[in-house]
Enzyme design. Sequence first.
Site, PDB file in Angstrom:
ATOM      1  CD  GLU A   1     -42.997  31.324  -7.990  1.00 17.18           C
ATOM      2  OE1 GLU A   1     -42.237  31.931  -9.131  1.00 17.18           O
ATOM      3  OE2 GLU A   1     -42.174  31.930  -6.756  1.00 17.18           O
TER       4      GLU A   1
ATOM      5  CD  GLU B   1     -43.934  35.491  -1.847  1.00 13.46           C
ATOM      6  OE1 GLU B   1     -44.383  36.307  -3.008  1.00 13.46           O
ATOM      7  OE2 GLU B   1     -42.617  35.508  -1.982  1.00 13.46           O
TER       8      GLU B   1
ATOM      9  NE  ARG C   1     -31.954  36.700 -18.861  1.00 16.00           N
ATOM     10  CZ  ARG C   1     -32.137  38.047 -18.242  1.00 16.00           C
ATOM     11  NH1 ARG C   1     -31.734  38.468 -16.849  1.00 16.00           N
ATOM     12  NH2 ARG C   1     -32.862  39.099 -18.764  1.00 16.00           N
TER      13      ARG C   1
ATOM     14  CE  LYS D   1     -41.240  32.984  -2.924  1.00 14.78           C
ATOM     15  NZ  LYS D   1     -42.247  33.235  -4.291  1.00 14.78           N
TER      16      LYS D   1
ATOM     17  CG  HIS E   1     -67.001  39.349   3.682  1.00 12.86           C
ATOM     18  ND1 HIS E   1     -68.241  39.833   4.184  1.00 12.86           N
ATOM     19  CD2 HIS E   1     -65.840  39.393   4.881  1.00 12.86           C
ATOM     20  CE1 HIS E   1     -67.511  40.747   5.365  1.00 12.86           C
ATOM     21  NE2 HIS E   1     -66.932  40.392   5.817  1.00 12.86           N
TER      22      HIS E   1
ATOM     23  CD1 TRP F   1     -40.169  31.239 -20.063  1.00 10.15           C
ATOM     24  CD2 TRP F   1     -41.423  32.876 -21.273  1.00 10.15           C
ATOM     25  NE1 TRP F   1     -41.911  31.630 -20.153  1.00 10.15           N
ATOM     26  CE2 TRP F   1     -41.976  32.839 -20.105  1.00 10.15           C
ATOM     27  CE3 TRP F   1     -42.096  34.419 -22.371  1.00 10.15           C
ATOM     28  CZ2 TRP F   1     -43.588  33.195 -20.463  1.00 10.15           C
ATOM     29  CZ3 TRP F   1     -43.196  34.390 -22.296  1.00 10.15           C
ATOM     30  CH2 TRP F   1     -44.245  33.823 -21.322  1.00 10.15           C
TER      31      TRP F   1
ATOM     32  CB  CYS G   1     -34.320  35.078 -24.420  1.00  4.04           C
ATOM     33  SG  CYS G   1     -35.845  34.618 -24.522  1.00  4.04           S
TER      34      CYS G   1
ATOM     35  CG  ASN H   1     -34.448  38.774 -23.934  1.00  5.38           C
ATOM     36  OD1 ASN H   1     -35.386  38.712 -23.437  1.00  5.38           O
ATOM     37  ND2 ASN H   1     -33.748  39.210 -23.065  1.00  5.38           N
ATOM     38  N   GLY H   2     -36.481  39.714 -26.308  1.00  4.62           N
ATOM     39  CA  GLY H   2     -37.474  40.611 -26.472  1.00  4.62           C
ATOM     40  C   GLY H   2     -38.821  40.487 -27.224  1.00  4.62           C
TER      41      GLY H   2
ATOM     42  CE  LYS I   1     -34.979  35.819 -10.065  1.00  5.01           C
ATOM     43  NZ  LYS I   1     -35.291  34.759  -8.827  1.00  5.01           N
TER      44      LYS I   1
HETATM   45  O1  M6R Z   1     -37.330  40.859 -11.338  1.00  3.65           O
HETATM   46  P1  M6R Z   1     -38.778  41.133 -10.052  1.00  3.65           P
HETATM   47  O2  M6R Z   1     -38.837  41.631  -8.845  1.00  3.65           O
HETATM   48  O3  M6R Z   1     -38.804  42.947 -10.911  1.00  3.65           O
HETATM   49  O4  M6R Z   1     -39.387  40.000 -10.182  1.00  3.65           O
HETATM   50  C1  M6R Z   1     -40.769  40.659 -10.273  1.00  3.65           C
HETATM   51  C2  M6R Z   1     -41.543  39.111 -10.290  1.00  3.65           C
HETATM   52  O5  M6R Z   1     -41.594  38.383 -11.276  1.00  3.65           O
HETATM   53  C3  M6R Z   1     -41.151  38.081  -9.260  1.00  3.65           C
HETATM   54  O6  M6R Z   1     -40.883  38.745  -8.079  1.00  3.65           O
HETATM   55  C4  M6R Z   1     -41.729  36.679  -9.493  1.00  3.65           C
HETATM   56  O7  M6R Z   1     -43.127  36.808  -9.060  1.00  3.65           O
HETATM   57  C5  M6R Z   1     -41.234  35.152  -8.483  1.00  3.65           C
HETATM   58  N1  M6R Z   1     -40.969  34.516  -9.602  1.00  3.65           N
HETATM   59  C6  M6R Z   1     -42.029  35.136  -7.175  1.00  3.65           C
HETATM   60  O8  M6R Z   1     -41.372  34.633  -6.809  1.00  3.65           O
END
Ligand code: M6R
Length: 624
Positions: free
Chosen positions: A500, A493, A27, A497, A516, A79, A2, A105-106, A619
Amino acid sequence: MCGIVGYVGGQRALDVVLEGLRRLEYRGYDSAGVAIVHQGELATEKKAGKLANLTEAVSGHTVADGIAAGSTGIGHTRWATHGAPNDRNAHPHLSEDRAIAVIHNGIIENFAQLRTELEAAGVEFASDTDTECAAHLLARAYAEVPADTTSRLAEAMRRVARRLEGAFTLLAVHRDLPDVVVGARRNSPLVAGRGQGENFLASDVSAFIEHTREAVELGQDQVVEITPDAITVTTFAGAAAEGRDYHVDWDASAAEKGGYDHFMLKEIAEQPQAVADTLRGRLTEHGEILLDEMRLSDEDLRDIDKVFIIACGTAYHAGMIAKYAIEHWTRVPCEVELASEFRYRDPVLDRSTLVIAISQSGETMDTLMALRHAKEQKARVLAICNTNGTTIPRESDAVLYTRAGPEVAVASTKAFLTQLAAVYLVGLYLAQVRGIKYADEVSAVVEQLQRMPEAIAEVLKTMEPVRELARDLAKSGQVLFLGRHVGYPVALEGALKLKELAYMHAEGFAAGELKHGPIALIDQGTPVVAVVPSPHGRESLHGKVVSNIQEVRARGARTIIIAEEGDEDVVPYADHLIRVPRTPTLLAPLVTTVPLQVLACEIATARGHDVDQPRNLAKSVTVE
Ligand code: M6R
């Protein structure tokens, strides 16, 4: 999660708030809404879906309508937590008499109990949200505060805040108060912006950066009132408090696309500069590390006998790579843990433990809670963070800021590479201070680190074939990623990517684990991306990954190989070969990650997805 904006001043509040929401949309983008105060009226509009729906809904309003004319307002981009992402549950939420509008927010954890209490008192709820409780409670508290009380809405907000449990940032306006926005903050982000004859409140500075770069950091459990001429902060108990003023060292253009189709593309392109900025001033020409800003004394660092790294998502992958580097350079045991798991398993920590919390946003709730747990156990906490003045660095004993600039795309790219640069600095600094590595060895790595921005720029120049390949892979059902040693977190990683952004099944494996179990996933044509270590590093590691590639290829995999220039051993087994410059093994993730970012971005684009705002994500994950 949010985004919230509040404005008081001389401008049309609707414009300022909508522009702020546009910058905060990363956000959360389930719904958006605004509330504007004008001439004793409170006008609201809210719509499910992206901000564009709200913008369209308000576009028909003329200056004769309060919503278009008022100069005090609040706005929210959601969100969803409590309640489906529809118009009804979109913020703002109103008190029954429609005099007060609240955005949030929260998560208000005691909302069920509060709702029962309010319903028993006859309140009829108009939504399924926890936030609506706050609107009704605020109206009741406002009615109880004597009418001649200075800052009456702030006093009502303090009374409400003291009743709420959980994490919340709340903003409120009242139709009878044309020049006042009030906010409350507990465990959720809120920052004020100081203008000339106007002031701002927002989840982060990007919402008001085009109006002012003077920001005020607010503390936990504080209530803030903004009027055009003042920002007044108190504790929830009503005691006067002060925010910390700071200057934002980037401008609005840094948070614009600057000619790129997506923020993610821009942020990928910015990586050489972001890494160079993160290293700037922290390496001497004599090959030493300077981290005076870190606020942990050399004596503290010499006492450390164990390092824990806590982080989530991409930042966790940076932590995994840090473990290899820190243990190798310092010989201090280092564990990496998902922040969301850390405190629940009772980790062994004490004064001699250094906990490194890595977070781009500085607001990730899981990381914050893990950090607090570490502090309770007396461990020393160092934050590696990209966002100035946020909660995680504020609550840490020391902080090393990455200097990636604002990262707007939900998928983390430049933040990741700068986190790597930062953890390398910390590892080398620990080695330097503790004298475990000889000075000349530290300076050799320092020299190599200084060359990495150039190496990243080299990789970026050769990405066209990767884009072509991505368009070809867009119809695949799954993509698997393999790596060993620091290539393993890079594989994770790459898979994250792709998940997501492209919503594809993607998994990263330690290549040694293949036999394994995971090798059963390989079928005719399954794309497998392999991150190959340098043949100049540990010989055995390179040879083993080449064998793993042969094993999957023999079972029909289509192999996409990321290998160092000059590595000819991989050529016979590569259906697609992506070259990266020669780098020392531990620093290789700075270059091997880049093609994986480009690959995911392009596959997602080819599949028609919104690269900057993937579905279901936000985010900053500010709830647990
Ligand atoms: O703001 P932060 O680095 O603490 O966020 C951590 C994760 O939420 C963030 O890296 C998330 O995995 C990304 N969307 C990945 O691209």
